[in-house]
Design a protein around this motif. Structure first.
Motif, short mmCIF file in Angstrom:
data_model
loop_
_atom_site.label_atom_id
_atom_site.label_comp_id
_atom_site.label_asym_id
_atom_site.label_seq_id
_atom_site.Cartn_x
_atom_site.Cartn_y
_atom_site.Cartn_z
N LYS A 24 0.82 -1.21 0.00
CA LYS A 24 0.00 0.00 0.00
C LYS A 24 0.85 1.26 0.00
N VAL A 25 2.06 1.15 0.54
CA VAL A 25 2.99 2.27 0.55
C VAL A 25 3.94 2.22 -0.66
N MET A 26 4.40 1.03 -0.98
CA MET A 26 5.44 0.88 -2.01
C MET A 26 4.94 1.17 -3.41
N ILE A 27 3.75 0.70 -3.76
CA ILE A 27 3.26 0.87 -5.13
C ILE A 27 3.11 2.36 -5.50
N PRO A 28 2.47 3.19 -4.66
CA PRO A 28 2.44 4.63 -4.98
C PRO A 28 3.83 5.24 -5.03
N THR A 29 4.74 4.76 -4.17
CA THR A 29 6.12 5.28 -4.15
C THR A 29 6.83 4.96 -5.45
N ALA A 170 6.64 -1.82 -16.12
CA ALA A 170 5.56 -2.23 -15.22
C ALA A 170 5.68 -3.72 -14.86
N LEU A 171 5.96 -4.55 -15.86
CA LEU A 171 6.14 -5.98 -15.60
C LEU A 171 7.32 -6.22 -14.66
N ASN A 172 8.38 -5.42 -14.84
CA ASN A 172 9.56 -5.54 -13.99
C ASN A 172 9.22 -5.20 -12.54
N GLN A 173 8.36 -4.19 -12.36
CA GLN A 173 7.96 -3.80 -11.00
C GLN A 173 7.12 -4.88 -10.34
#
Length: 320
Positions: A24-29, A170-173
């Motif tokens: 929840k924190v990492m994805i927006p970051t 995006a796939l890498n993330q």
């Protein structure tokens, strides 16, 4: 057999809960940093903080990694580090790791310190200043001795880097987030095993005499040991509770919180930093010795302000 199944099931559930909270924190970051990078922000920030990073012998890009750790958390900073793909020596990885370990998740942890009666300015200065001082000392040692100059072996590597299509990025993330879950699962499994084997209690027992030498009372020692081994949220939360009940003197709370700010999650966070190729002796024994010496000095000096008007600049009673 049922005991093992229950153990594994609990470990997996705990891992999912931790990962969900972090995502929840990492994805927006991650998205913010990508936009920041596309706008030239990474290059600008690297140039801005370059003198500070040069002081401790790190590439300028590591300023963004440390800033992410300070304002968000360690896991987010590791994702940024992997995406930046900047080669480092073992010495540099160790210095960066120590800076992250001493100063991370500041908004949450400084707030916890404030609730315990410790001043906000001290909670920030002690951790950021301590991180920079320790990094500077390590840089002097490594540059003088020429030790740990081999390339750091980063276990977690990104599969693609550089100028790539947005879909590949995006796939890498997604892949990186999957690796984060694997790391969390491995860490929680190891922590649970250490608890079962009693190793965690042995570490706490070994540290107990040193805490008494720092002037931390018996009432605060056990709670401080919980924070050192399990995390600031656990030990710090218990300290806040006891401080509000008036069971622990404010000066002892100040010393304990200062120690916990610089030295907590001794097992989990140390293992996590090994992922980026840091030297174990530096990030464990070196950090332990540095923190004990610094906090020991602070605990002696703080007695000079006990009972004086300006003690409120450092700590205050929160007893209800």
């Amino acid at each position: 057999m049922s005991g093992i199944k229950e153990f594994l099931s609990r470990t997996f559930k705990d891992s999912v809960n931790v990962a969900t909270t972090l995502y929840k924190v990492m994805i927006p970051t991650i998205i913010f940093v990508k936009i920041f990078e596309e706008m030239g922000g990474v290059e600008w920030f690297s140039d801005f903080i370059a003198p500070l990073m040069q002081l401790v012998g790190l590439p300028s890009e590591m300023g963004l990694v440390w800033a992410t750790a300070m304002f968000i958390n360690i896991y987010s900073s590791l994702v940024i580090l992997v995406n930046l793909d900047v080669p480092m020596t073992v010495a540099q990885a160790s210095i960066l790791s120590c800076m992250i370990l001493l100063a991370h998740s500041m908004p949450i942890e400084v707030s916890l310190a404030k609730k315990s009666g410790v001043s906000v300015w001290w909670a920030i200065v002690s951790r950021v200043g301590g991180a920079l001082l320790f990094a500077w000392i390590l840089q002097l040692i490594y540059s003088t001795t020429g030790s740990l100059q081999d390339p750091a072996q980063i276990i977690w590597q990104t599969s693609v880097s550089g100028d790539i299509p947005l879909t590949d990025w995006a796939l890498n993330q997604v892949q990186n987030l999957g690796i984060v879950f694997v790391i969390i699962l491995a860490l929680i499994l190891m922590l649970n095993l250490l608890k079962v084997l009693g190793i965690e209690r042995l570490i706490a027992k070994a540290l107990s005499p040193f805490l008494r030498l720092l002037g931390i009372s018996q009432e605060a020692t056990n709670l401080t040991l919980i924070g050192i081994t399990l995390g600031l949220s656990y030990g710090g939360g218990l300290l806040v509770n006891e401080a509000r009940k008036g069971h622990i003197p404010p000066r002892d709370v100040f010393t304990a919180i200062t120690l916990l700010g610089l030295l907590h999650s001794l097992i989990e966070d140390t293992i996590l930093m090994l992922v980026i190729g840091a030297d174990f002796n530096t990030i464990f024994w070196g950090r332990l010795i540095f923190v004990l010496v610094i906090v020991g000095t602070i605990s002696r000096l703080i007695r000079l302000v006990d009972g004086k008007r300006y003690e409120r600049l450092f700590y205050r009673s929160v007893a209800i």
